[in-house]
Structure formats: C-alpha cells, structure tokens
Design a protein around this motif. Structure first.
Motif, PDB file in Angstrom:
ATOM      1  N   LEU A   1       0.816  -1.211   0.000  1.00 52.99           N
ATOM      2  CA  LEU A   1       0.000   0.000   0.000  1.00 52.99           C
ATOM      3  C   LEU A   1       0.852   1.265   0.000  1.00 52.99           C
ATOM      4  CD1 LEU A   1      -2.945  -0.834   2.449  1.00 52.99           C
ATOM      5  CD2 LEU A   1      -2.876  -1.023  -0.036  1.00 52.99           C
ATOM      6  N   SER A   2       2.089   1.152   0.456  1.00 53.42           N
ATOM      7  CA  SER A   2       2.970   2.316   0.435  1.00 53.42           C
ATOM      8  C   SER A   2       3.552   2.570  -0.952  1.00 53.42           C
ATOM      9  CB  SER A   2       4.108   2.147   1.452  1.00 53.42           C
ATOM     10  OG  SER A   2       4.955   1.068   1.096  1.00 53.42           O
ATOM     11  N   LYS A   3       3.254   1.661  -1.882  1.00 54.43           N
ATOM     12  CA  LYS A   3       3.686   1.819  -3.279  1.00 54.43           C
ATOM     13  C   LYS A   3       2.442   1.707  -4.166  1.00 54.43           C
ATOM     14  CE  LYS A   3       8.158  -0.266  -2.208  1.00 54.43           C
ATOM     15  NZ  LYS A   3       9.085  -1.413  -2.446  1.00 54.43           N
ATOM     16  N   PRO A   4       1.720   2.808  -4.359  1.00 53.49           N
ATOM     17  CA  PRO A   4       0.427   2.791  -5.064  1.00 53.49           C
ATOM     18  C   PRO A   4       0.467   2.139  -6.438  1.00 53.49           C
ATOM     19  CG  PRO A   4       0.803   4.924  -4.046  1.00 53.49           C
ATOM     20  CD  PRO A   4       2.083   4.161  -3.898  1.00 53.49           C
TER      21      PRO A   4
ATOM     22  N   THR B   1       1.670  -0.552  -7.254  1.00 53.25           N
ATOM     23  CA  THR B   1       1.536  -2.007  -7.178  1.00 53.25           C
ATOM     24  C   THR B   1       0.098  -2.453  -6.949  1.00 53.25           C
ATOM     25  OG1 THR B   1       1.892  -2.119  -4.755  1.00 53.25           O
ATOM     26  CG2 THR B   1       3.853  -2.118  -6.173  1.00 53.25           C
ATOM     27  N   ILE B   2      -0.801  -1.508  -6.689  1.00 55.63           N
ATOM     28  CA  ILE B   2      -2.173  -1.871  -6.292  1.00 55.63           C
ATOM     29  C   ILE B   2      -3.080  -2.305  -7.455  1.00 55.63           C
ATOM     30  CG2 ILE B   2      -4.295  -1.005  -5.202  1.00 55.63           C
ATOM     31  CD1 ILE B   2      -2.536   0.789  -3.456  1.00 55.63           C
ATOM     32  N   PRO B   3      -3.137  -1.577  -8.581  1.00 59.17           N
ATOM     33  CA  PRO B   3      -4.143  -1.888  -9.613  1.00 59.17           C
ATOM     34  C   PRO B   3      -4.165  -3.334 -10.081  1.00 59.17           C
ATOM     35  CG  PRO B   3      -3.115   0.220 -10.073  1.00 59.17           C
ATOM     36  CD  PRO B   3      -2.351  -0.382  -8.935  1.00 59.17           C
ATOM     37  N   ALA B   4      -3.013  -3.949 -10.254  1.00 62.29           N
ATOM     38  CA  ALA B   4      -2.970  -5.324 -10.762  1.00 62.29           C
ATOM     39  C   ALA B   4      -3.649  -6.309  -9.817  1.00 62.29           C
ATOM     40  CB  ALA B   4      -1.521  -5.746 -10.999  1.00 62.29           C
ATOM     41  N   THR B   5      -3.652  -6.003  -8.524  1.00 62.16           N
ATOM     42  CA  THR B   5      -4.257  -6.921  -7.559  1.00 62.16           C
ATOM     43  C   THR B   5      -5.779  -6.918  -7.632  1.00 62.16           C
ATOM     44  OG1 THR B   5      -4.416  -5.296  -5.755  1.00 62.16           O
ATOM     45  CG2 THR B   5      -2.326  -6.451  -6.000  1.00 62.16           C
ATOM     46  N   LEU B   6      -6.362  -5.889  -8.264  1.00 61.76           N
ATOM     47  CA  LEU B   6      -7.815  -5.737  -8.302  1.00 61.76           C
ATOM     48  C   LEU B   6      -8.456  -6.294  -9.568  1.00 61.76           C
ATOM     49  CD1 LEU B   6      -7.998  -2.090  -6.901  1.00 61.76           C
ATOM     50  CD2 LEU B   6      -8.794  -4.147  -5.734  1.00 61.76           C
ATOM     51  N   VAL B   7      -7.660  -6.752 -10.505  1.00 63.93           N
ATOM     52  CA  VAL B   7      -8.201  -7.278 -11.756  1.00 63.93           C
ATOM     53  C   VAL B   7      -9.042  -8.533 -11.476  1.00 63.93           C
ATOM     54  CG1 VAL B   7      -7.638  -8.269 -14.005  1.00 63.93           C
ATOM     55  CG2 VAL B   7      -6.294  -6.348 -13.121  1.00 63.93           C
ATOM     56  N   GLY B   8     -10.300  -8.526 -11.892  1.00 60.80           N
ATOM     57  CA  GLY B   8     -11.184  -9.675 -11.707  1.00 60.80           C
ATOM     58  C   GLY B   8     -11.790  -9.783 -10.319  1.00 60.80           C
ATOM     59  N   ILE B   9     -11.629  -8.756  -9.496  1.00 64.61           N
ATOM     60  CA  ILE B   9     -12.133  -8.776  -8.121  1.00 64.61           C
ATOM     61  C   ILE B   9     -13.485  -8.075  -8.041  1.00 64.61           C
ATOM     62  CG2 ILE B   9     -11.740  -7.860  -5.795  1.00 64.61           C
ATOM     63  CD1 ILE B   9     -10.041 -10.288  -6.405  1.00 64.61           C
ATOM     64  N   HIS B  10     -14.420  -8.663  -7.268  1.00 61.66           N
ATOM     65  CA  HIS B  10     -15.727  -8.053  -7.054  1.00 61.66           C
ATOM     66  C   HIS B  10     -15.790  -7.218  -5.778  1.00 61.66           C
ATOM     67  CE1 HIS B  10     -16.947 -11.692  -9.537  1.00 61.66           C
ATOM     68  NE2 HIS B  10     -17.392 -10.672 -10.246  1.00 61.66           N
ATOM     69  N   MET B  11     -15.144  -7.718  -4.700  1.00 57.56           N
ATOM     70  CA  MET B  11     -15.240  -7.051  -3.401  1.00 57.56           C
ATOM     71  C   MET B  11     -13.861  -6.925  -2.763  1.00 57.56           C
ATOM     72  SD  MET B  11     -18.674  -8.754  -1.705  1.00 57.56           S
ATOM     73  CE  MET B  11     -18.043 -10.438  -1.760  1.00 57.56           C
TER      74      MET B  11
ATOM     75  N   GLU C   1       6.492   1.885  11.178  1.00 56.49           N
ATOM     76  CA  GLU C   1       6.232   2.750  10.038  1.00 56.49           C
ATOM     77  C   GLU C   1       5.520   4.036  10.462  1.00 56.49           C
ATOM     78  OE1 GLU C   1       5.405  -0.250   6.320  1.00 56.49           O
ATOM     79  OE2 GLU C   1       3.827  -0.026   7.822  1.00 56.49           O
ATOM     80  N   PRO C   2       5.736   5.134   9.716  1.00 53.18           N
ATOM     81  CA  PRO C   2       4.916   6.329   9.946  1.00 53.18           C
ATOM     82  C   PRO C   2       3.450   5.982   9.713  1.00 53.18           C
ATOM     83  CG  PRO C   2       6.812   6.841   8.565  1.00 53.18           C
ATOM     84  CD  PRO C   2       6.777   5.351   8.704  1.00 53.18           C
ATOM     85  N   ILE C   3       2.576   6.408  10.602  1.00 53.30           N
ATOM     86  CA  ILE C   3       1.173   6.012  10.546  1.00 53.30           C
ATOM     87  C   ILE C   3       0.527   6.391   9.210  1.00 53.30           C
ATOM     88  CG2 ILE C   3      -1.100   6.493  11.541  1.00 53.30           C
ATOM     89  CD1 ILE C   3       0.154   6.504  14.263  1.00 53.30           C
ATOM     90  N   LYS C   4       0.861   7.554   8.687  1.00 51.57           N
ATOM     91  CA  LYS C   4       0.196   8.042   7.479  1.00 51.57           C
ATOM     92  C   LYS C   4       0.538   7.213   6.236  1.00 51.57           C
ATOM     93  CE  LYS C   4      -0.531  12.890   8.749  1.00 51.57           C
ATOM     94  NZ  LYS C   4      -0.257  14.299   8.392  1.00 51.57           N
ATOM     95  N   THR C   5       1.701   6.585   6.224  1.00 49.65           N
ATOM     96  CA  THR C   5       2.169   5.913   5.009  1.00 49.65           C
ATOM     97  C   THR C   5       1.188   4.859   4.523  1.00 49.65           C
ATOM     98  OG1 THR C   5       4.470   6.284   5.651  1.00 49.65           O
ATOM     99  CG2 THR C   5       4.055   4.593   3.983  1.00 49.65           C
ATOM    100  N   VAL C   6       0.773   3.952   5.391  1.00 50.42           N
ATOM    101  CA  VAL C   6      -0.157   2.888   5.013  1.00 50.42           C
ATOM    102  C   VAL C   6      -1.591   3.265   5.368  1.00 50.42           C
ATOM    103  CG1 VAL C   6      -0.888   0.517   5.528  1.00 50.42           C
ATOM    104  CG2 VAL C   6       1.531   1.030   5.139  1.00 50.42           C
ATOM    105  N   ASP C   7      -1.799   3.747   6.590  1.00 47.90           N
ATOM    106  CA  ASP C   7      -3.160   3.929   7.097  1.00 47.90           C
ATOM    107  C   ASP C   7      -3.898   5.102   6.466  1.00 47.90           C
ATOM    108  OD1 ASP C   7      -3.398   1.804   9.177  1.00 47.90           O
ATOM    109  OD2 ASP C   7      -1.619   2.797   9.936  1.00 47.90           O
ATOM    110  N   TRP C   8      -3.191   6.035   5.852  1.00 48.15           N
ATOM    111  CA  TRP C   8      -3.876   7.118   5.138  1.00 48.15           C
ATOM    112  C   TRP C   8      -3.534   7.121   3.653  1.00 48.15           C
ATOM    113  CZ3 TRP C   8      -7.923   9.788   4.644  1.00 48.15           C
ATOM    114  CH2 TRP C   8      -7.969  10.926   3.834  1.00 48.15           C
ATOM    115  N   GLU C   9      -2.283   7.368   3.317  1.00 48.51           N
ATOM    116  CA  GLU C   9      -1.909   7.474   1.903  1.00 48.51           C
ATOM    117  C   GLU C   9      -2.171   6.170   1.155  1.00 48.51           C
ATOM    118  OE1 GLU C   9       2.144   8.647   2.179  1.00 48.51           O
ATOM    119  OE2 GLU C   9       1.685  10.653   2.954  1.00 48.51           O
TER     120      GLU C   9
ATOM    121  N   CYS D   1      -8.259   3.338  -6.497  1.00 48.63           N
ATOM    122  CA  CYS D   1      -8.117   2.251  -7.487  1.00 48.63           C
ATOM    123  C   CYS D   1      -9.381   1.401  -7.544  1.00 48.63           C
ATOM    124  CB  CYS D   1      -6.912   1.381  -7.136  1.00 48.63           C
ATOM    125  SG  CYS D   1      -5.317   2.105  -7.521  1.00 48.63           S
ATOM    126  N   ALA D   2      -9.951   1.102  -6.372  1.00 46.37           N
ATOM    127  CA  ALA D   2     -11.173   0.295  -6.319  1.00 46.37           C
ATOM    128  C   ALA D   2     -12.307   0.993  -7.062  1.00 46.37           C
ATOM    129  CB  ALA D   2     -11.558   0.020  -4.869  1.00 46.37           C
TER     130      ALA D   2
END
Length: 318
Positions: free
Chosen positions: A55-58, A60-70, A81-89, A97-98
């Motif tokens: 999630l800290s590398k945006p 990399t996300i789109p490919a994981t959602l191909v063919g996903i419904h939920m 880790e800095p809280i904002k890196t994963v939990d916000w950004e 992406c979703a």
C-alpha cells in the motif's frame, strides 16, 4: 452474486480469519500481502491466491484488483512505520483504485469512537478514511471494532503461564472484546445483506472488561497469580510529551497517544441487540471472553500436562 474477494491485511490477526471464513463459504479469495514468504504460505495452504503488493507503493495496487468483485480492508501499518504511510496514503490509493476499477463493494474496518478522538493520529486517520470512503461513491460497509480477544493471549495469558511480568494500568477503561472468528462471520452476513450497504456497524463483545478484570480471570483459569506491573496513565502522558520534542520519536508519540486513549476513563462498547436483529444473529452464538479464555487455558494446560508426562516417560535411569 459477487464471488471474488481481495483481502488486504490478510496475514494479520483479523485478516487470517476473514480469509478462512471466505474460503469456507466458497468465495474465490485473493490476498494482498507484502513480499514475506512465511505468513503467506499459510494462506496458500488454505487455498487462497496470494499476490505481492504494498500500500505504500500505489503503483503495485491496480494489478491486484483485476477480476475482483469485493475488497475487504483490514490492513494496518506496522509499528515501525509512519502512521500516514499505510493507514492514510495507502488506503486513499486503494480506495481510488477500487473506484476506478468498478469494485462492487468495499468493507473497511475502523475503530469504535474514532470520531471522538482527533488528538490521536491513528483514530483521526480512521475517521478521515471513513469520510473519504463515503465520498468516493463506492458501495461500502464500515465496521467499527472495539477489541480482539486474540490479543489478550499474548498480552496476559502467556506471560501469566510463563511467570513473566504482565503490564497493566491504573485506568478504568472497559473494552468489549470480540473473537475475530465472530467478527469474520458477522462480516459475511453483512456482505450478503443489501440493506446494510452504506451503513456503519459497530461490533462489540457481550461484555466490557477492565484490564484488572481480564487479569483476574486469567489468574483464575491458569491457577496461578500474575506478576503485575502497573503503569500509571500519568507516565504514559509524560512519555508522550517527551517524545514530541524529537523528530525521530514523533511516530512513537503517535502510538503512545493511542495507548493513552485505551488507558483513559473510556468504554469501548455498544449495545448489540439492534445489530443482531439486523443481521439475523442470535446473541447466544457469540462467544464470551470467559468461554474463549477457558478453552485456551484448558487446551494449553492439557498440552503442558501431556508434555510433562512424556518427558517423565523418556527419562533414562542408570
């Protein structure tokens, strides 16, 4: 009906139960995990598909959602880790992406009462993520949680059995812990109920417990006293203020702010009658903390007894 699910945070305490339940109910499960082999191997053994992303590398996300419904999002950043890196950004990137890829439903796990504690970075971020998800236009469910029963094993049960120090506080905070298996079961019931889309649900256990009550229960079930070290709330507050003076300890201060809320005069619980009725669930089917810990101590003490017996049988006398 949607049949494919992407579980984000699948190797965590809650994530593993979300994956297991989805597989048991016949969903096609894909798990987004960071490139770490050991935890992901368990998910593969269960029958889930594992994809590496971060999630800290945006990018990399789109490919994981191909063919996903939920998407079921139970991820949380690591303590270092800095809280904002994963939990916000990271969460903003995932939601965007979703939305762009037409995901049919998004489930987000938040914290009960997060909107009441803007002074705590993690809780403020959870609340802001709730608002961002609502504004995104995605069909979604937000589930606010109070606490996991599983976390009490390492925090109290194991140290008591190993005769190590148990850390507590002098605050009267009460938390209605819930078994993550029950959380997973209720989540999929909610997913199948179209009337729940867009709602905020709070999942709480049958009873709210103080730290001292949990320790006392563990002592009784373990048959031995705990070596309790009490940390005054005033010490947590002072430590938090001290770490604010140094840039390299800002993230530590943010985590301590969350600890301070958990050790204040707060109740993390809600009446569940309306939620049970909405989901068509019998409250008697929700495990209590007493039953959960009793099962744990019964099993672990039996194993220790068996190991002791085997050890005696294997002794060699000359």
């Amino acid at each position: 009906m949607p049949t494919s699910i992407l579980v984000v945070g699948a190797t965590g305490t809650l994530g593993r139960q979300i994956v297991r339940r989805a597989l048991d109910e016949g969903y096609d499960v894909r798990c987004l995990v960071r490139p770490r082999p050991a935890p992901a191997d368990l998910l593969r053994d269960w029958g889930a598909t594992v994809v590496n992303a971060d999630l800290s590398k945006p990018e990399t996300i789109p490919a994981t959602l191909v063919g996903i419904h939920m998407v079921i999002d139970c991820a949380i950043g690591r303590p270092e880790e800095p809280i904002k890196t994963v939990d916000w950004e990271g969460k903003v990137a995932l939601i965007q992406c979703a939305k762009a890829m037409g995901i049919q439903k998004y489930v987000f796990y938040s914290i009960h009462n997060c909107e009441k504690h803007p002074e705590v970075p993690l809780m403020e971020i959870k609340y802001c993520t709730e608002k961002f998800l609502k504004d995104s236009g995605l069909t979604h469910i937000i589930i606010q949680l109070c606490g996991f029963m599983q976390g009490l094993i390492g925090q109290y049960a194991v140290p008591i059995l190993e005769e190590k120090s148990v850390w507590g506080t002098d605050a009267p905070t009460r938390i209605a812990y819930m078994d993550t298996q029950d959380i997973a079961r209720l989540t999929y019931i909610a997913l199948r109920n179209e009337n729940i889309s867009g709602k905020i649900l709070t999942f709480a256990g049958p009873r709210a417990w103080t730290t001292q009550e949990v320790i006392t229960l563990c002592e009784r079930l373990a048959g031995q006293d705990a070596n309790v070290t009490t940390v005054p709330v005033s010490v947590l507050r002072f430590t938090r203020q001290l770490t604010r003076f140094f840039e390299w300890t800002n993230d530590v201060a943010d985590r301590l702010a969350f600890s301070e809320v958990l050790t204040s005069d707060t109740v993390f619980s809600v009446p569940m009658t309306e939620t049970y009725n909405l989901l068509g669930v019998d409250s008697k089917d929700i495990i209590t903390l007493e039953k959960y810990l009793q099962d744990y101590f019964t099993n672990i003490l039996k194993k220790l007894k068996d190991l002791k017996a085997q050890s005696k049988q294997s002794d060699i006398f000359i």
